[in-house]
Write a protein that holds these residues in place. Structure first.
Motif, PDB file in Angstrom:
ATOM      1  N   GLY A  43      11.626   6.233   3.064  1.00  0.00           N
ATOM      2  CA  GLY A  43      12.232   6.312   1.744  1.00  0.00           C
ATOM      3  C   GLY A  43      11.292   5.805   0.669  1.00  0.00           C
ATOM      4  N   ALA A  44      10.554   4.749   1.001  1.00  0.00           N
ATOM      5  CA  ALA A  44       9.574   4.169   0.087  1.00  0.00           C
ATOM      6  C   ALA A  44       8.507   3.489   0.921  1.00  0.00           C
ATOM      7  CB  ALA A  44      10.229   3.170  -0.864  1.00  0.00           C
ATOM      8  N   VAL A  45       7.320   3.345   0.332  1.00  0.00           N
ATOM      9  CA  VAL A  45       6.199   2.700   1.014  1.00  0.00           C
ATOM     10  C   VAL A  45       5.663   1.592   0.117  1.00  0.00           C
ATOM     11  CG1 VAL A  45       3.814   3.036   1.788  1.00  0.00           C
ATOM     12  CG2 VAL A  45       5.559   4.723   2.371  1.00  0.00           C
ATOM     13  N   VAL A  46       5.335   0.454   0.720  1.00  0.00           N
ATOM     14  CA  VAL A  46       4.785  -0.689  -0.010  1.00  0.00           C
ATOM     15  C   VAL A  46       3.369  -0.952   0.461  1.00  0.00           C
ATOM     16  CG1 VAL A  46       4.939  -3.195  -0.363  1.00  0.00           C
ATOM     17  CG2 VAL A  46       7.007  -1.788  -0.472  1.00  0.00           C
ATOM     18  N   THR A  47       2.425  -1.057  -0.480  1.00  0.00           N
ATOM     19  CA  THR A  47       1.126  -1.653  -0.198  1.00  0.00           C
ATOM     20  C   THR A  47       1.081  -2.997  -0.907  1.00  0.00           C
ATOM     21  OG1 THR A  47      -0.010  -0.692  -2.115  1.00  0.00           O
ATOM     22  CG2 THR A  47       0.040   0.630  -0.080  1.00  0.00           C
ATOM     23  N   MET A  48       0.234  -3.893  -0.432  1.00  0.00           N
ATOM     24  CA  MET A  48       0.208  -5.240  -1.000  1.00  0.00           C
ATOM     25  C   MET A  48      -0.894  -5.444  -2.014  1.00  0.00           C
ATOM     26  SD  MET A  48       1.268  -7.533   2.260  1.00  0.00           S
ATOM     27  CE  MET A  48       2.043  -6.701   3.646  1.00  0.00           C
ATOM     28  N   THR A  49      -1.737  -4.419  -2.208  1.00  0.00           N
ATOM     29  CA  THR A  49      -2.796  -4.500  -3.207  1.00  0.00           C
ATOM     30  C   THR A  49      -2.960  -3.142  -3.871  1.00  0.00           C
ATOM     31  OG1 THR A  49      -4.525  -3.881  -1.612  1.00  0.00           O
ATOM     32  CG2 THR A  49      -4.066  -6.240  -1.865  1.00  0.00           C
ATOM     33  N   HIS A  86       1.589  -9.688  -1.151  1.00  0.00           N
ATOM     34  CA  HIS A  86       1.944 -10.553  -0.019  1.00  0.00           C
ATOM     35  C   HIS A  86       2.492 -11.854  -0.593  1.00  0.00           C
ATOM     36  CE1 HIS A  86       1.559 -13.018   3.573  1.00  0.00           C
ATOM     37  NE2 HIS A  86       1.069 -12.009   4.269  1.00  0.00           N
ATOM     38  N   GLY A  87       3.533 -12.392  -0.009  1.00  0.00           N
ATOM     39  CA  GLY A  87       4.123 -13.631  -0.515  1.00  0.00           C
ATOM     40  C   GLY A  87       3.373 -14.874  -0.071  1.00  0.00           C
ATOM     41  N   ALA A  88       3.652 -15.965  -0.767  1.00  0.00           N
ATOM     42  CA  ALA A  88       3.042 -17.253  -0.452  1.00  0.00           C
ATOM     43  C   ALA A  88       4.094 -18.347  -0.547  1.00  0.00           C
ATOM     44  CB  ALA A  88       1.889 -17.558  -1.409  1.00  0.00           C
ATOM     45  N   GLU A 122     -12.627  -3.422   5.734  1.00  0.00           N
ATOM     46  CA  GLU A 122     -11.389  -2.643   5.687  1.00  0.00           C
ATOM     47  C   GLU A 122     -10.190  -3.450   5.213  1.00  0.00           C
ATOM     48  OE1 GLU A 122     -10.810   0.452   6.096  1.00  0.00           O
ATOM     49  OE2 GLU A 122     -12.429   1.327   7.271  1.00  0.00           O
ATOM     50  N   GLN A 123     -10.284  -4.783   5.219  1.00  0.00           N
ATOM     51  CA  GLN A 123      -9.104  -5.635   5.046  1.00  0.00           C
ATOM     52  C   GLN A 123      -8.570  -5.580   3.616  1.00  0.00           C
ATOM     53  OE1 GLN A 123      -9.429  -9.399   6.960  1.00  0.00           O
ATOM     54  NE2 GLN A 123      -7.409 -10.087   6.333  1.00  0.00           N
ATOM     55  N   VAL A 124      -7.500  -4.827   3.439  1.00  0.00           N
ATOM     56  CA  VAL A 124      -6.906  -4.670   2.113  1.00  0.00           C
ATOM     57  C   VAL A 124      -5.777  -5.668   1.869  1.00  0.00           C
ATOM     58  CG1 VAL A 124      -7.531  -2.245   1.811  1.00  0.00           C
ATOM     59  CG2 VAL A 124      -5.405  -2.835   3.001  1.00  0.00           C
ATOM     60  N   THR A 125      -5.415  -6.430   2.894  1.00  0.00           N
ATOM     61  CA  THR A 125      -4.362  -7.435   2.757  1.00  0.00           C
ATOM     62  C   THR A 125      -4.758  -8.681   3.532  1.00  0.00           C
ATOM     63  OG1 THR A 125      -2.643  -5.743   2.606  1.00  0.00           O
ATOM     64  CG2 THR A 125      -1.938  -7.970   3.148  1.00  0.00           C
ATOM     65  N   SER A 126      -4.692  -9.831   2.900  1.00  0.00           N
ATOM     66  CA  SER A 126      -4.959 -11.095   3.578  1.00  0.00           C
ATOM     67  C   SER A 126      -3.935 -12.130   3.150  1.00  0.00           C
ATOM     68  CB  SER A 126      -6.366 -11.607   3.260  1.00  0.00           C
ATOM     69  OG  SER A 126      -6.531 -12.939   3.740  1.00  0.00           O
ATOM     70  N   GLY A 127      -3.042 -12.481   4.064  1.00  0.00           N
ATOM     71  CA  GLY A 127      -2.070 -13.533   3.782  1.00  0.00           C
ATOM     72  C   GLY A 127      -2.730 -14.871   3.564  1.00  0.00           C
ATOM     73  N   VAL A 128      -3.820 -15.143   4.287  1.00  0.00           N
ATOM     74  CA  VAL A 128      -4.540 -16.401   4.113  1.00  0.00           C
ATOM     75  C   VAL A 128      -5.086 -16.504   2.690  1.00  0.00           C
ATOM     76  CG1 VAL A 128      -6.563 -17.715   4.854  1.00  0.00           C
ATOM     77  CG2 VAL A 128      -5.106 -16.609   6.561  1.00  0.00           C
ATOM     78  N   ALA A 140     -16.989 -10.126   0.624  1.00  0.00           N
ATOM     79  CA  ALA A 140     -16.500  -9.010  -0.193  1.00  0.00           C
ATOM     80  C   ALA A 140     -15.636  -8.023   0.592  1.00  0.00           C
ATOM     81  CB  ALA A 140     -17.685  -8.281  -0.817  1.00  0.00           C
ATOM     82  N   PHE A 141     -14.586  -8.543   1.261  1.00  0.00           N
ATOM     83  CA  PHE A 141     -13.616  -7.619   1.831  1.00  0.00           C
ATOM     84  C   PHE A 141     -12.690  -7.161   0.707  1.00  0.00           C
ATOM     85  CE2 PHE A 141     -11.918 -11.921   2.585  1.00  0.00           C
ATOM     86  CZ  PHE A 141     -10.580 -11.815   2.227  1.00  0.00           C
ATOM     87  N   PRO A 142     -12.050  -5.989   0.826  1.00  0.00           N
ATOM     88  CA  PRO A 142     -11.394  -5.367  -0.332  1.00  0.00           C
ATOM     89  C   PRO A 142     -10.376  -6.248  -1.060  1.00  0.00           C
ATOM     90  CG  PRO A 142     -11.628  -3.758   1.403  1.00  0.00           C
ATOM     91  CD  PRO A 142     -12.088  -5.071   1.985  1.00  0.00           C
TER      92      PRO A 142
END
Length: 378
Positions: free
Chosen positions: A133-139, A162-164, A276-282, A297-299
């Motif tokens: 129905g919908a798609v979420v990216t974090m960046t 991404h939440g913190a 390749e890392q487009v999302t990092s919770g850390v 310099a990861f994305p």
């Protein structure tokens, strides 16, 4: 408010998706909203029942997606975490028939958007987006990569960070020596070896920095390689003459202990090899906590830190890593300037703000859903 079914790995499984799903589910149901987890497990996972889990989809169960979909259909909205490696089938393709079997609106959260996918991976992700129905990216980087590299409708894609956790109330434990910190599951590609080489270049500082490497080795790395990566780090530290300055914490910290550790750091170091890392919770946790970050310099780091609350350096370059860390530890006013750049970001990165955006998206999907047609008596 709609009720939520969540499909993901989930604690006690230890991985980034499990941590993310647990935090999002807790936030969306904190006000008493009904919710339940459909937990995805692999053969090495602890299979014991966990509070909040309404169904377990084992990778060892043929066509397990059928019962998993049935469990999700008992809620108003399904929130599905997607990563190629967590669902059964080639590239995790069994998530696709599950999505097609859902009778409730679905939100698929993409934790990875590959720049150079295989033909199978590209086709699978395009079909997942078409079915969701919908798609979420974090960046924004992930959204742009998805829209440019894949045949997907732009109107389906929403960016929600991404939440913190809220760490403002965690007391700051200042140490007698500068404290560098890297945390998360360990394995090749984490880049800790570059941080060790950078630390060796900082031994002229007075006092000399200490470095904490917190986290267990990733379970899949242990399964295939044992503890070879961790042993190699210990050996390298000894060769560089810095073993005494490195604290390896081979534990999985709970949120309270992790919060104290993060707040004790003068610099968070993210020396990842990945391009390749487009999302990092850390990365999000470090930025939201107000701790200066030095990252390769990861994305996600390029998007969040460039001109922002940290410094970005080339990958696999210990000299550049050391120079950036040295700047933060010695350049007057730099830490304060970086902290000032955090404030406009931090409120949007806290879990309550992030969950509110998921609530809005879920509400839009529920409102757009065609009403059920009741049978008319003859």
């Amino acid at each position: 408010m709609p009720s939520y079914g969540f499909l993901s790995t989930h604690p006690p499984t230890r991985c980034g998706l499990a941590t993310f799903n647990s935090a999002l589910a807790a936030q969306l149901t904190a006000d008493g909203t009904r919710g339940g987890i459909v937990r995805v497990t692999d053969h090495g996972d602890d299979q014991r029942p966990v509070p909040g889990v309404v169904h377990t989809w084992s990778a060892l169960t043929p066509t397990g997606w059928r019962d998993a979909a049935a469990a999700l259909n008992t809620f108003d909205v399904a929130i599905v975490q997607h990563e190629y490696g967590i669902y059964p089938g080639n590239d995790g393709e069994d998530v696709l028939p599950l999505l097609r079997r859902l009778t409730v609106p679905s939100i698929v959260v993409l934790h990875t958007v590959l720049r150079q996918p295989t033909a199978r991976q590209k086709s699978l992700l395009e079909r997942i987006v078409a079915t969701a129905g919908a798609v979420v990216t974090m960046t924004e980087t992930a959204r742009d990569r998805l829209l440019v590299g894949y045949a997907v409708p732009a109107g389906k894609v929403t960016v929600i960070p991404h939440g913190a956790a809220e760490l403002a109330d965690v007391p700051v434990e200042r140490r007698s020596r500068p404290h560098l910190l890297t945390w998360g599951l360990l394995g090749p590609g984490k880049g800790v070896e570059w941080s060790l080489r950078a630390l060796a270049r900082l031994q002229d500082l007075e006092p000399t920095p200490t470095y904490t490497v917190a986290g267990r080795t990733h379970p899949k790395v242990v399964e295939h390689q044992g503890e070879a990566y961790r042993a190699g780090l210990h050996q390298l530290g000894a060769q560089l003459g810095i073993a005494h300055a490195v604290d390896y914490q081979d534990v999985y910290h709970d949120q309270e202990a992790l919060g104290r550790l993060i707040r004790s750091a003068d610099v968070v170091v993210l020396p990842y090899d990945s391009r390749e890392q487009v999302t990092s919770g850390v990365l999000i946790e470090a930025v939201a906590a107000g701790v200066p970050v030095v990252a390769t310099a990861f994305p996600h780091a390029v998007e969040l830190l460039t001109g922002g609350p940290g410094l970005v350096v080339p990958q696999q370059n210990p000299a550049a890593l050391a120079a950036a860390i040295r700047r933060i530890l010695t350049e007057p006013g730099l830490t304060a300037r970086l902290a000032g750049r955090v404030r406009p970001l931090a409120a949007h990165l806290r879990w309550p703000a992030v969950a509110a955006r998921y609530e809005t998206l879920a509400g839009q999907l529920s409102e757009a859903r065609p009403p059920a047609v009741s049978a008319v008596p003859a």
